[in-house]
Structures are given as C-alpha cells and as structure tokens.
Design an enzyme around this catalytic site. Structure first.
Site, PDB file in Angstrom:
ATOM      1  N   GLY A  71       0.825  -1.207   0.000  1.00 11.74           N
ATOM      2  CA  GLY A  71       0.000   0.000   0.000  1.00 11.74           C
ATOM      3  C   GLY A  71       0.857   1.253   0.000  1.00 11.74           C
ATOM      4  N   ASN A 150      -7.618   4.018   9.256  1.00 13.09           N
ATOM      5  CA  ASN A 150      -7.135   2.749   9.802  1.00 13.09           C
ATOM      6  C   ASN A 150      -7.290   2.650  11.315  1.00 13.09           C
ATOM      7  OD1 ASN A 150      -5.069   4.802   9.027  1.00 13.09           O
ATOM      8  ND2 ASN A 150      -3.792   3.640  10.434  1.00 13.09           N
ATOM      9  N   GLN A 178      -7.666   0.384   3.814  1.00 18.30           N
ATOM     10  CA  GLN A 178      -8.557  -0.212   4.819  1.00 18.30           C
ATOM     11  C   GLN A 178      -9.982  -0.399   4.305  1.00 18.30           C
ATOM     12  OE1 GLN A 178      -7.626  -1.606   7.526  1.00 18.30           O
ATOM     13  NE2 GLN A 178      -5.573  -0.748   7.810  1.00 18.30           N
ATOM     14  N   GLY A 199      -2.472  -6.055  -0.223  1.00 20.57           N
ATOM     15  CA  GLY A 199      -2.895  -7.455  -0.115  1.00 20.57           C
ATOM     16  C   GLY A 199      -3.045  -7.955   1.311  1.00 20.57           C
ATOM     17  N   HIS A 200      -2.111  -7.552   2.183  1.00 19.40           N
ATOM     18  CA  HIS A 200      -2.111  -8.198   3.512  1.00 19.40           C
ATOM     19  C   HIS A 200      -3.247  -7.730   4.416  1.00 19.40           C
ATOM     20  CE1 HIS A 200      -0.037  -5.167   6.254  1.00 19.40           C
ATOM     21  NE2 HIS A 200       0.215  -4.634   5.076  1.00 19.40           N
ATOM     22  N   THR A 236      10.867  -7.680 -12.195  1.00 18.31           N
ATOM     23  CA  THR A 236      10.174  -8.954 -12.418  1.00 18.31           C
ATOM     24  C   THR A 236       9.061  -9.120 -11.386  1.00 18.31           C
ATOM     25  OG1 THR A 236      12.179  -9.887 -13.321  1.00 18.31           O
ATOM     26  CG2 THR A 236      10.519 -11.478 -12.586  1.00 18.31           C
ATOM     27  N   CYS A 324       1.782   0.976  13.065  1.00 20.72           N
ATOM     28  CA  CYS A 324       3.021   1.645  12.679  1.00 20.72           C
ATOM     29  C   CYS A 324       3.454   2.650  13.745  1.00 20.72           C
ATOM     30  CB  CYS A 324       2.835   2.361  11.349  1.00 20.72           C
ATOM     31  SG  CYS A 324       2.061   1.329  10.131  1.00 20.72           S
TER      32      CYS A 324
HETATM   33  N1  PLP Z   1      -2.672   3.089   4.225  1.00 19.64           N
HETATM   34  C1  PLP Z   1      -3.437   2.668   5.245  1.00 19.64           C
HETATM   35  C2  PLP Z   1      -4.740   3.357   5.515  1.00 19.64           C
HETATM   36  C3  PLP Z   1      -3.018   1.606   6.040  1.00 19.64           C
HETATM   37  O1  PLP Z   1      -3.787   1.197   7.064  1.00 19.64           O
HETATM   38  C4  PLP Z   1      -1.780   0.970   5.758  1.00 19.64           C
HETATM   39  C5  PLP Z   1      -1.287  -0.107   6.622  1.00 19.64           C
HETATM   40  O2  PLP Z   1      -1.653  -0.213   7.776  1.00 19.64           O
HETATM   41  C6  PLP Z   1      -1.034   1.433   4.666  1.00 19.64           C
HETATM   42  C7  PLP Z   1      -1.512   2.494   3.917  1.00 19.64           C
HETATM   43  C8  PLP Z   1       0.263   0.816   4.294  1.00 19.64           C
HETATM   44  O3  PLP Z   1       0.070  -0.426   3.671  1.00 19.64           O
HETATM   45  P1  PLP Z   1       1.284  -1.430   3.512  1.00 19.64           P
HETATM   46  O4  PLP Z   1       1.543  -1.999   4.871  1.00 19.64           O
HETATM   47  O5  PLP Z   1       0.841  -2.464   2.552  1.00 19.64           O
HETATM   48  O6  PLP Z   1       2.440  -0.630   3.003  1.00 19.64           O
END
Ligand code: PLP
Length: 387
Positions: A71, A150, A178, A199-200, A236, A324
């Site tokens: 993301g 988030n 989200q 994806g995660h 790739t 984070c």
């Molecule tokens: N944007 C939002 C709103 C998120 O909640 C997150 C991850 O928590 C991200 C971006 C970042 O995504 P990624 O962990 O795949 O870099």
C-alpha cells in the site's frame, strides 16, 4: 494458549484458499512471465487472471490495475506520478489523519518545493469539506484523501469529494487500503483517478499491493526499469503474491456481505459489551459511518500499552492506535486531530475483526478486559485524582 486475533487492520491471516492458489507458483511454475516460452507464458496467463480478479473487486478494468509491493508503494507512486505529470503545480491537499504512507510523504514533499494543505476533522472524525473545497486552487496538483481511517474506521465521502475535485480538473487519489474488501467500491461509476490497496489487509500475503489508475490519467512510473506492467513499474513480478492478491480479491467479493453483517454484529457486540461493563469509556468516531470491523475505544485514565500487555497474557491481540505508531508514547495523530483529550487518547485501543473471529472470542474479550482496566486504574494517579 489460543490467540484471539483482533488486529486485522494491522494485518490479516492468509486465507487457505489464497495460499492454495499461490503454492504452485512458488514451486512448480517458476517461469518468468515475460519469457517467450510456454513455461513462462502460463505464468503470464495466471497474472492476467489475477489482474482481472483485482479489477473486478473495484469494478475497474484489468488494464487499470498496476501491481506494486504494498500500500505504501501505491500511495507514493500515485502522489509522485501526479506531481511529476504537472510540474508547474506546487500544491497538494490531504488530511490531518492519513496513514504515515501519505502523511510522511507529504511532510517530505513539504521540505522539497510543495505547499501542503492538511484538511482538519471534527471531534467525530468527520472531514471539514468546506475547508477542503476552499483550499483547491489552480496550483493544486493532487488531492489525496483516505477512504477509511485505519485507526477509527471512519469512512470519508471520497466519491463526492472526487467529483468536486475532478470538476476543477485536479487529480484525485484515495488510499483505500482499509476500505477495500470491507465496503463495496465501484470505480467505474466514480471520478477517482487513482486508488491504493494492499494485499495483507485482505487475507493475501504481505509485500503485495496494487494501484488503480483510471484510463487516461497522466502517469509517470516510480520504479523505472523493464517493460513489466506495461512500462508503469519495472521489476520482475512477484508472481505468487500477485496470484494471491487475485485470489484474495475474489474471496473479498464473496465475503463482502458477511463482512457487513456477521463481522459487524461481532464488532457491535464487542463495543456494547465493553461500554456497558467499563465506565469512563467511549468509542472514537461513533457518530460517523464506519468500517464494519473496526472499533476504537477510549478507556480513560489508563495507558493503552499497559492494556495491550495485560491482554497479551490472555492471547488477545489488538492495537493502541495504528500498528506503525505503536512503540511511540505519543498519542496517535488521528486522535489528536479529533481533539480527543490526552487522558482518553492514551488509553485508546483499536480492535479490528475479520470473518475468522467468533462470538466466543468476542465474549472472552468482554470478560477479560474489565478487570484489566480496573487493575490499571487502581494503579493510576490520574484515575485517583478524578474520582
Ligand atoms: N494506508 C493505510 C490506511 C493503512 O492502514 C496501511 C497499513 O496499515 C497502509 C496504507 C500501508 O500499507 P502497507 O503496509 O501495505 O504498506
């Protein structure tokens, strides 16, 4: 000890159906999708299928999907592409409550040559739309507004915002990391130019994301290299994970109704149970439309980190703000932007559920948390002062 995983906005479990789709492409089918031979070509075909599945989740066309590594990369790619495509413009509009993937990028761009407008939110987490619209100028290169927060799950009216922004000829990007998989998204019938997903967060592996780029949107690649992704991102392909994202997108479509009924019921039960049993507690953003799986609950006069450590003893996994920012003792920038008092912001816990959660798990959290809060409050000088 069994794990009660209520931290799905941080990351999700890979679905077994997703893993099953991926496995052959980590073992048997290891060809390079760009190769001329049939062995590589069959991998290319499967990527094509994954692109169509990802597009379908968003009601977009496959050509509008660019696979990225996460993301964060999607967000950076979108914002950098917009500013590179209109080099004379030096203004970016975003919000005070973005994920660090957008927030920290904008802070970096402010040190370069850009002026950033941060749209505020009110105490409910709602965006000040008048402020947003008044901030748009001829110098605005891009507006980037997250679809759903988030931390609180508050949903912003991005489709409405995109229409106004596009009406002024300005590029519009949304970080929908989200929102995707939790609420229906229909890009064909919107004015959104670019959308990030990861994806995660939807039961695919970590390290795969996508950026939707509306056909006709001015674009400039972030990773320059080979001709992969039609020259829009060199490197790739992360084949197995792309296939995982495709499978997870398909699964998300199948689970969308469940997410908004069963998962929402679990979330509402959790919220109600905790608020009833624990006084001096409230839900951040409760008056706004929210994601069905998320609740951000403030337990006044306690430290969120202490709550997390004590819940951990029962295998309960949640978060004290965004994953984070945990590790830092500063209250989250989202809660500060909403004006949540310090004594409540510090004691805020985010629970984020998924279809893998059960009512038994929810009931266990409702049983275990009140005595934890009680114990911590009895140790807290702030609590004693306020009694
Ligand atoms: N944007 C939002 C709103 C998120 O909640 C997150 C991850 O928590 C991200 C971006 C970042 O995504 P990624 O962990 O795949 O870099």
């Amino acid at each position: 000890m069994a794990v009660i995983y209520a931290d799905n906005n941080a990351t999700t479990q890979i679905a077994s159906s997703v893993l099953n789709e991926m496995m052959p492409y980590l073992t048997e089918y290891y060809g390079n999708p760009s190769s001329m031979h049939t062995f590589g070509g069959q991998v290319g075909k499967k990527i094509k299928e994954a692109r169509a599945q990802t597009a379908s989740l968003l009601n977009a066309t496959p050509e509008e999907i660019l696979f990225t590594s996460c993301g964060t990369e999607s967000d950076s790619t979108a914002i950098r592409a917009a500013i590179m495509s209109s080099p004379s413009k030096k203004h970016i509009v975003t919000t005070r409550v973005e994920h660090p993937a957008v927030k920290n990028l904008c802070e970096q761009l402010a040190k370069e040559r850009f002026r950033i407008t941060y749209v505020p939110v009110d105490q409910n987490g709602a965006l000040d739309l008048d402020f947003l619209y008044q901030s748009l100028t001829d110098d605005t290169a891009i507006v980037s507004i997250m679809w759903a927060n988030n931390e609180t799950g508050v949903i912003f009216p991005v489709e409405e915002i995109a229409s106004v922004v596009k009406g002024k000829g300005i590029a519009f990007h949304t970080d929908a990391v989200q929102a995707v998989g939790k609420i229906p998204i229909d890009l064909k019938n919107s004015n959104i130019d670019m959308l990030s997903l990861s994806g995660h967060k939807i039961h695919a592996p970590k390290g795969i994301g996508a950026l939707y780029i509306r056909k006709g949107t001015k674009f400039s690649p972030f990773l320059i290299g080979g001709h992969q992704e039609k020259g829009r991102r060199g490197g790739t392909e992360n084949v197995a994970s792309i296939i995982g994202l495709g499978a997870a997108s398909k699964l998300s479509q199948e689970l969308m109704t469940k997410e908004n009924t069963d998962v929402k019921t679990l979330r509402d039960t959790l919220e109600k149970g905790l608020l009833e049993k624990i006084d001096h507690s409230f839900v951040n953003g409760v008056k706004e439309r929210r994601l069905p799986n998320t609740t951000s609950i403030a337990f006044e006069y306690v430290e969120g980190e202490a709550i997390l450590l004590m819940m951990d003893q029962f295998g309960i996994c949640a978060s004290s703000g965004s994953a984070c920012t945990s590790g830092s003792l500063e209250p989250s920038h989202v809660l500060r932007a909403m004006g949540v008092p310090f004594t409540a912001a510090h004691g805020t816990i985010r629970f984020s559920l998924s279809t893998y959660n059960t009512m038994d798990e929810v009931n266990l959290i409702i049983e275990k948390l009140p005595p934890i809060i009680n114990t911590l409050r009895n140790m807290s000088p702030f609590w004693k002062q306020n009694q």
